[in-house]
Write an enzyme that holds these catalytic residues in place. Structure first.
Site, PDB file in Angstrom:
ATOM      1  N   TRP A 233      -5.824  38.652  30.621  1.00 45.53           N
ATOM      2  CA  TRP A 233      -4.699  38.509  31.553  1.00 45.53           C
ATOM      3  C   TRP A 233      -3.755  39.697  31.353  1.00 45.53           C
ATOM      4  CZ3 TRP A 233       0.263  35.570  30.313  1.00 45.53           C
ATOM      5  CH2 TRP A 233       1.070  35.460  31.437  1.00 45.53           C
TER       6      TRP A 233
ATOM      7  N   ASP B 153      -4.977  30.739  23.820  1.00 40.46           N
ATOM      8  CA  ASP B 153      -4.073  30.621  24.958  1.00 40.46           C
ATOM      9  C   ASP B 153      -4.709  29.652  25.943  1.00 40.46           C
ATOM     10  OD1 ASP B 153      -2.291  30.875  27.011  1.00 40.46           O
ATOM     11  OD2 ASP B 153      -2.748  32.970  27.477  1.00 40.46           O
TER      12      ASP B 153
ATOM     13  N   LYS C 147       0.405  25.271  35.418  1.00 37.21           N
ATOM     14  CA  LYS C 147      -0.678  25.025  36.377  1.00 37.21           C
ATOM     15  C   LYS C 147      -1.034  23.542  36.454  1.00 37.21           C
ATOM     16  CE  LYS C 147      -0.729  29.446  35.673  1.00 37.21           C
ATOM     17  NZ  LYS C 147      -0.537  30.600  36.479  1.00 37.21           N
TER      18      LYS C 147
HETATM   19  C1  LMR Z   1      -1.440  34.631  37.087  1.00 43.22           C
HETATM   20  O1  LMR Z   1      -2.202  35.040  36.209  1.00 43.22           O
HETATM   21  O2  LMR Z   1      -1.546  34.938  38.276  1.00 43.22           O
HETATM   22  C2  LMR Z   1      -0.329  33.679  36.720  1.00 43.22           C
HETATM   23  O3  LMR Z   1      -0.466  33.304  35.395  1.00 43.22           O
HETATM   24  C3  LMR Z   1       1.003  34.189  37.071  1.00 43.22           C
HETATM   25  C4  LMR Z   1       1.455  35.297  36.177  1.00 43.22           C
HETATM   26  O4  LMR Z   1       2.525  35.126  35.562  1.00 43.22           O
HETATM   27  O5  LMR Z   1       0.789  36.329  36.067  1.00 43.22           O
END
Ligand code: LMR
Length: 397
Positions: free
Chosen positions: A130, A211, A246
């Site tokens: 991420w 996570d 979520k």
């Molecule tokens: C995402 O990955 O789109 C969400 O978790 C929102 C974010 O904060 O990036």
């Protein structure tokens, strides 16, 4: 003083929403930021959450400070949700935990805690991970390295390469693992692979940092906690960041949990004091509201059941949207096999197309998603699936 500051580019994920709003294409589709949407494209408040809001409105009688660790009923409910009710670490009183402002807040204070434990610790993250993991962990001054993870050629995991890399990680380093529904790829470890990760952690002495932001969106609430529970049952130390954005749809309320499974009750006590000290130095204490809602839901059998049903509905709908898109692409003669979309889990899939093709989806078809080719599956609908498949086939020509 501010003149020295250069302008930064928009956030690679959040910046998409602003750009999408300006898009003029009447067929535009938003597959960007990870929020759940219904068939009408709306992100509505869950019924269980709406009910909890009513209850809270009636019962809350003060706005004085809450305790530094947050709402205790929230923490207890979340630990049970994550670890299971009878988890040995809970029975042995080895788990330190605080409510945090979202999963991001949890990741940030836990990174600060890691830095306090070992200022030379490296945090290993999956390739890819991420996007916001990097600033959240990096801002604490920790070094970040990557381990091989996603296999673009299969849409699955390069597990042999991942295992080979993790076998080289040094004792005390931290390995960030996605508990379920890997963001951004949707490619998850199987139960056998979690078992192998455990064995590598036992051999090398790395500390898992899990996570878990999408519990319930993959295979089910308990099923999605398999890896976390396995590691937490068999290792003395595990770090956990959890989010309620979520699965409770509480995005804007910023509700998360930072938990540390420690080796003893005594270590837990010191760890708890440290994490509270870190939080105090950044934001003092978490906002109460969202945690209070989750407390109400998780600590009432009836409301918990209602919420579980809503999580099941969101999960099954996203699974059906995966099948819908993959079927449309096949039926319309896409020049490559997209069946991996149906094997991936949770809210995201990597389409495994190039950044140029992602840009063409946006400029030629008004379809917005992250440049890595990550799509938010919840943005697909019965209404737009044909348009999406046609657009994708067009840019792949
Ligand atoms: C995402 O990955 O789109 C969400 O978790 C929102 C974010 O904060 O990036």
């Amino acid at each position: 003083m501010f003149e020295v500051l250069p302008l930064l580019p928009a956030d690679p994920i959040l910046g998409l929403s602003a750009a999408f709003k300006l898009e003029k294409n009447p067929n535009k589709v938003d597959l960007g930021v990870g929020v759940y949407k219904n068939e009408q494209g709306q992100t509505v408040i869950l019924d269980s959450v709406a009910k909890a809001q009513q209850i809270l409105l009636e019962k809350e009688d003060s706005k004085t400070y809450i305790t530094p660790q947050g709402v205790q009923g929230f923490i207890d409910g979340m630990l049970t949700l994550l670890l299971g009710a009878d988890h040995t670490a809970l029975k042995d009183n080895r788990v330190a935990a605080v409510q945090a402002p979202g999963g991001c807040g949890a990741l940030r204070i836990l990174s600060e805690l890691i830095k306090r434990c070992d200022e030379n610790a490296t945090v290993w993250v999956s390739d890819p991970t991420w996007a916001n993991h990097i600033p959240l962990i990096g801002s604490a001054g920790l070094e970040i390295k990557t381990y091989p993870y996603f296999d673009q050629s299969t849409g699955g995991i390069k597990f042999d390469e991942m295992a080979e890399c993790l076998n080289q990680v040094k004792k005390g380093d931290v390995v960030l693992l996605h508990g379920c529904c890997h963001n951004p790829t949707g490619a998850d470890l199987s139960q056998e692979q979690w078992q192998q990760v455990l064995e590598i952690a036992q051999k090398t002495g790395f500390i898992p940092f899990i996570d878990t932001a999408y519990q319930g969106f993959g295979d089910g609430l308990d099923e999605d906690a398999y890896g976390l529970r396995l590691l937490a049952s068999n290792l003395p130390e595990v770090i956990v960041a959890a989010s309620c954005s979520k699965n409770f749809g509480l995005y804007r309320e910023r509700v998360g949990l930072a938990a540390m499974i420690t080796s003893s009750d005594k270590v837990r006590e010191a760890t708890q004091s440290q994490i509270q000290y870190i939080a105090r130095g950044i934001y003092s204490m978490p906002p109460s509201y969202g945690g209070a809602l989750v407390d109400i839901i998780l600590n009432s059998e009836e409301m918990k059941k209602q919420w579980q049903g809503e999580v099941t509905d969101m999960r099954t709908r996203m699974q059906s949207l995966r099948v819908l898109l993959a079927d449309k692409l096949r039926e319309k003669g896409a020049n490559r096999d997209f069946s991996f979309i149906t094997r991936q889990k949770g809210m995201f899939s990597y389409l495994c197309i190039t950044p140029e093709q992602v840009r063409a989806m946006r400029t030629e078809h008004g379809v917005y998603f992250v440049e890595s080719s990550r799509v938010n599956v919840a943005g697909i609908s019965l209404n737009n699936a044909d348009y999406l498949a046609d657009s994708l086939i067009n840019v792949l020509k």
